[in-house]
Design an enzyme around this catalytic site. Sequence first.
Site, short mmCIF file in Angstrom:
data_model
loop_
_atom_site.label_atom_id
_atom_site.label_comp_id
_atom_site.label_asym_id
_atom_site.label_seq_id
_atom_site.Cartn_x
_atom_site.Cartn_y
_atom_site.Cartn_z
N ASP A 85 -104.29 -48.08 3.24
CA ASP A 85 -103.16 -47.93 2.33
C ASP A 85 -102.39 -49.24 2.17
OD1 ASP A 85 -102.43 -45.62 0.81
OD2 ASP A 85 -102.36 -44.48 2.66
N GLU A 118 -98.74 -46.42 -2.33
CA GLU A 118 -99.70 -46.68 -1.25
C GLU A 118 -99.06 -47.19 0.04
OE1 GLU A 118 -102.35 -45.41 -1.97
OE2 GLU A 118 -103.24 -46.05 -3.86
N HIS A 122 -97.12 -44.03 1.53
CA HIS A 122 -98.19 -43.52 2.39
C HIS A 122 -98.24 -44.25 3.74
CE1 HIS A 122 -100.35 -42.18 -1.59
NE2 HIS A 122 -99.24 -41.53 -1.35
N TYR A 126 -97.30 -42.90 7.73
CA TYR A 126 -98.09 -42.97 8.97
C TYR A 126 -97.25 -43.62 10.07
CZ TYR A 126 -102.01 -41.80 5.94
OH TYR A 126 -102.84 -41.17 5.05
N GLU A 202 -110.26 -44.72 -2.30
CA GLU A 202 -109.38 -43.57 -2.56
C GLU A 202 -110.06 -42.24 -2.25
OE1 GLU A 202 -106.25 -43.59 -3.62
OE2 GLU A 202 -105.96 -45.64 -4.29
N GLU A 236 -103.83 -39.28 -3.59
CA GLU A 236 -105.10 -40.02 -3.63
C GLU A 236 -106.10 -39.33 -4.56
OE1 GLU A 236 -104.20 -42.52 -2.56
OE2 GLU A 236 -103.55 -42.61 -0.48
N HIS A 239 -105.34 -40.68 -7.92
CA HIS A 239 -105.62 -42.12 -7.97
C HIS A 239 -107.12 -42.35 -8.21
CE1 HIS A 239 -101.87 -43.23 -5.33
NE2 HIS A 239 -101.56 -42.54 -6.41
FE LIG Z 1 -102.39 -44.14 -0.54
FE LIG Z 2 -104.21 -44.25 -3.58
#
Ligand SMILES: [Fe+2]
Ligand SMILES: [Fe+2]
Length: 369
Positions: A85, A118, A122, A126, A202, A236, A239
Amino acid sequence: MATKKETKKKQQPKKPYFEPPLEFSGANWNENEDPYTQFFYEQNLSQFWRPEDISLQPDLNVWQILPEDVKLAYARNLLVLTFLDTYQGDIGMPVVSRSLDERFHQRKAVINFMAAMENAVHAKSYSNIFMTYMSTAEIEELFNWGEKNENLQNIMSLIVGTYEVLDRYNYLRKYDQEHVNFTDDDFLEAQWKAMTASVFLETWLFYSGFYYPLYFYGQGKLMQAGEIINLILRDESIHGLYIGRLAQEIFEKFDDQKQEELKGWMFNLLHKLYKEQAELVETVYDPVELTHDVKVFVRYNANKALMNLGFDAVYPYEDVNPVVLNGLNTETKTMDNFSMKGNGYQKMKSESVKDQDFYFEVPKVGGKK
Ligand SMILES: [Fe+2]
Ligand SMILES: [Fe+2]
């Protein structure tokens, strides 16, 4: 003696620092650039969310009683996703956006929005999971593991390498025309290769990494982290579809011979990535005895990525763990319920994408055997 006015004139630079383009154009959202980009725009924005929307504290009861090898596999898997990501946001999406012709303002806007999700959403999510579950020393050790893991580094290099090639082409085409010694086809080839790598990332690599969080989620464990994964996989999913669609348009422009050559390149990349992924899966999942199951899922997602690019599946059908497969069904998510959200929850007006959303009036392109 020069007058005040003349002195002032001499200090001005003789030339502007750059030659301005002949014309600029604005994004006119009143007209569709194509039959699908504004659909993806709506879908992307309606799905917007923030990492802090989901409180991870309720997961701690479960996390704290998990065996150490399970915790390590879970954390390492999320770290792999973090690396992917990070670079998809830092370079992948921006470079693909930059490579599109000037007139595609709407397409660029959609990709730039995806780029922002991303890393800023994302990858940050995490990190929020790590920060909740683990100590600072453990997190540092985890990131060090990723920086030293050869398979992960090779995967990054294979994917990011295609972005870097396109990045150089973007620059040369715009700013160094005198030294350009490549054709439009060379540029399109670099563009298609970067998009292909992007769809592999992705739809294949990301999705393969969703196995373990979904495996827990499907058993009612680590549910808050599972909610985050649900939101990420929903992103995702579109995407991969969108970039795959753009890649198919480019692929259609090549003659048969070139298409064969590019397919060869793609399958070569696929096999290299599979080898690296398979070894990485062994490292992460051997200690928890899930390697076989995860590899089945890796092949399942490789097939999905190929289909997003307009090609047929290459790996034979295998049964995927139903717990994980059920977790992939975006229509069964609880995102629209109030059950899992923190205090700042506002109901999202968002629907999951369905297959019929992707039947556009234009004929299907790609579809190479
Ligand atoms: Fe992502
Ligand atoms: Fe993505």
